[in-house]
Design a protein around this motif. Structure first.
Motif, PDB file in Angstrom:
ATOM      1  N   LYS A  16      54.553  47.862  39.833  1.00  0.00           N
ATOM      2  CA  LYS A  16      54.381  48.864  40.887  1.00  0.00           C
ATOM      3  C   LYS A  16      52.926  49.318  40.952  1.00  0.00           C
ATOM      4  CE  LYS A  16      55.785  53.475  42.309  1.00  0.00           C
ATOM      5  NZ  LYS A  16      56.673  54.603  42.162  1.00  0.00           N
ATOM      6  N   PHE A  17      52.332  49.589  39.792  1.00  0.00           N
ATOM      7  CA  PHE A  17      50.924  49.980  39.734  1.00  0.00           C
ATOM      8  C   PHE A  17      50.034  48.893  40.339  1.00  0.00           C
ATOM      9  CE2 PHE A  17      46.991  49.226  37.296  1.00  0.00           C
ATOM     10  CZ  PHE A  17      46.259  50.328  37.705  1.00  0.00           C
ATOM     11  N   GLU A  18      50.257  47.647  39.937  1.00  0.00           N
ATOM     12  CA  GLU A  18      49.439  46.539  40.442  1.00  0.00           C
ATOM     13  C   GLU A  18      49.554  46.419  41.957  1.00  0.00           C
ATOM     14  OE1 GLU A  18      47.334  43.996  39.015  1.00  0.00           O
ATOM     15  OE2 GLU A  18      47.234  45.414  37.356  1.00  0.00           O
ATOM     16  N   ILE A  19      50.758  46.543  42.485  1.00  0.00           N
ATOM     17  CA  ILE A  19      50.964  46.403  43.930  1.00  0.00           C
ATOM     18  C   ILE A  19      50.364  47.592  44.683  1.00  0.00           C
ATOM     19  CG2 ILE A  19      52.720  46.380  45.753  1.00  0.00           C
ATOM     20  CD1 ILE A  19      54.464  44.746  43.715  1.00  0.00           C
ATOM     21  N   GLU A  20      50.669  48.799  44.231  1.00  0.00           N
ATOM     22  CA  GLU A  20      50.222  49.988  44.953  1.00  0.00           C
ATOM     23  C   GLU A  20      48.738  50.266  44.785  1.00  0.00           C
ATOM     24  OE1 GLU A  20      52.706  53.296  43.898  1.00  0.00           O
ATOM     25  OE2 GLU A  20      54.456  52.447  44.904  1.00  0.00           O
ATOM     26  N   TYR A  21      48.208  50.050  43.602  1.00  0.00           N
ATOM     27  CA  TYR A  21      46.810  50.415  43.361  1.00  0.00           C
ATOM     28  C   TYR A  21      45.857  49.236  43.521  1.00  0.00           C
ATOM     29  CZ  TYR A  21      42.673  52.604  41.569  1.00  0.00           C
ATOM     30  OH  TYR A  21      41.389  53.101  41.465  1.00  0.00           O
ATOM     31  N   MET A  22      46.229  48.085  42.988  1.00  0.00           N
ATOM     32  CA  MET A  22      45.328  46.932  43.023  1.00  0.00           C
ATOM     33  C   MET A  22      45.532  46.074  44.281  1.00  0.00           C
ATOM     34  SD  MET A  22      43.613  47.436  40.263  1.00  0.00           S
ATOM     35  CE  MET A  22      42.796  45.977  39.661  1.00  0.00           C
ATOM     36  N   LYS A  27      52.097  37.202  39.368  1.00  0.00           N
ATOM     37  CA  LYS A  27      53.197  36.246  39.523  1.00  0.00           C
ATOM     38  C   LYS A  27      54.262  36.520  38.477  1.00  0.00           C
ATOM     39  CE  LYS A  27      50.658  32.553  41.733  1.00  0.00           C
ATOM     40  NZ  LYS A  27      50.036  31.240  41.601  1.00  0.00           N
ATOM     41  N   THR A  28      53.838  36.771  37.244  1.00  0.00           N
ATOM     42  CA  THR A  28      54.776  37.124  36.178  1.00  0.00           C
ATOM     43  C   THR A  28      54.194  38.250  35.344  1.00  0.00           C
ATOM     44  OG1 THR A  28      53.881  35.510  34.605  1.00  0.00           O
ATOM     45  CG2 THR A  28      55.703  34.775  35.989  1.00  0.00           C
ATOM     46  N   GLY A  44      48.814  35.076  36.868  1.00  0.00           N
ATOM     47  CA  GLY A  44      48.717  34.872  38.304  1.00  0.00           C
ATOM     48  C   GLY A  44      48.213  36.085  39.046  1.00  0.00           C
ATOM     49  N   ILE A  45      47.203  36.744  38.504  1.00  0.00           N
ATOM     50  CA  ILE A  45      46.721  37.963  39.154  1.00  0.00           C
ATOM     51  C   ILE A  45      45.492  37.738  40.033  1.00  0.00           C
ATOM     52  CG2 ILE A  45      47.655  39.447  37.359  1.00  0.00           C
ATOM     53  CD1 ILE A  45      44.670  39.838  36.505  1.00  0.00           C
ATOM     54  N   LEU A  46      44.829  36.601  39.875  1.00  0.00           N
ATOM     55  CA  LEU A  46      43.624  36.360  40.670  1.00  0.00           C
ATOM     56  C   LEU A  46      43.976  35.827  42.051  1.00  0.00           C
ATOM     57  CD1 LEU A  46      41.270  34.641  38.058  1.00  0.00           C
ATOM     58  CD2 LEU A  46      41.298  37.039  38.761  1.00  0.00           C
ATOM     59  N   SER A  47      43.312  36.356  43.057  1.00  0.00           N
ATOM     60  CA  SER A  47      43.476  35.838  44.412  1.00  0.00           C
ATOM     61  C   SER A  47      42.703  34.524  44.518  1.00  0.00           C
ATOM     62  CB  SER A  47      42.929  36.845  45.428  1.00  0.00           C
ATOM     63  OG  SER A  47      41.519  36.933  45.311  1.00  0.00           O
ATOM     64  N   PRO A  48      42.988  33.713  45.530  1.00  0.00           N
ATOM     65  CA  PRO A  48      42.232  32.465  45.702  1.00  0.00           C
ATOM     66  C   PRO A  48      40.722  32.692  45.794  1.00  0.00           C
ATOM     67  CG  PRO A  48      44.203  32.403  47.044  1.00  0.00           C
ATOM     68  CD  PRO A  48      44.105  33.798  46.480  1.00  0.00           C
ATOM     69  N   SER A  49      40.306  33.752  46.456  1.00  0.00           N
ATOM     70  CA  SER A  49      38.867  34.023  46.555  1.00  0.00           C
ATOM     71  C   SER A  49      38.287  34.424  45.196  1.00  0.00           C
ATOM     72  CB  SER A  49      38.576  35.089  47.604  1.00  0.00           C
ATOM     73  OG  SER A  49      39.238  36.288  47.299  1.00  0.00           O
ATOM     74  N   THR A 101      42.273  31.472  33.008  1.00  0.00           N
ATOM     75  CA  THR A 101      43.721  31.322  33.148  1.00  0.00           C
ATOM     76  C   THR A 101      44.339  32.258  34.186  1.00  0.00           C
ATOM     77  OG1 THR A 101      44.196  32.952  31.430  1.00  0.00           O
ATOM     78  CG2 THR A 101      43.918  30.640  30.729  1.00  0.00           C
ATOM     79  N   GLY A 102      43.588  33.253  34.632  1.00  0.00           N
ATOM     80  CA  GLY A 102      44.158  34.233  35.553  1.00  0.00           C
ATOM     81  C   GLY A 102      45.140  35.162  34.870  1.00  0.00           C
TER      82      GLY A 102
END
Length: 121
Positions: A16-22, A27-28, A44-49, A101-102
């Motif tokens: 929830k924190f990652e979605i709302e704040y970041m 991914k997991t 899996g936290i890094l965006s393609p950019s 590794t992301g």
């Protein structure tokens, strides 16, 4: 609440924190409780950019600085999510991200042994 249930709920709160704040979630996410320590392992936290940015030493340095600054800015919100859910005080919070590794690791120490608070270990 069992240890597994507590770890699962803490994973939900961190997501929830990652979605709302970041702005986006991992991914997991896995959460581990060891005595008075909570370990969050996100992949899996890094965006393609961000992945492209991490292809150079200067990009890696910039990415780590930005991610660290963002996390530090929202750390209070994350800590509030946790302390509103379980009756603990946060002692310290540490985080790092691997640009290879992301993967992101966050370690939080609290003032109580969480394993002793659980009904089943």
């Amino acid at each position: 609440m069992t240890k597994g249930q507590l770890e699962s709920k803490l994973s939900e709160l961190f997501s929830k924190f990652e979605i709302e704040y970041m702005g986006r979630g991992p991914k997991t996410i896995r959460t581990y409780i060891i005595n008075d320590i909570i370990i969050f392992r996100l992949s899996g936290i890094l965006s393609p950019s961000e992945e492209k940015l991490a292809s150079s030493p200067q990009g890696i340095e910039l990415l780590k600085k930005v991610r660290t600054s963002l996390f530090e800015g929202g750390r209070g919100y994350l800590e509030t999510l946790i302390t509103d859910f379980i009756d603990v005080a946060i002692v310290s919070t540490h985080s790092d991200i691997s640009t290879k590794t992301g993967e992101k690791i966050v370690v939080i120490t609290v003032d109580k042994n969480l394993e002793e608070m659980c009904t089943v270990k």
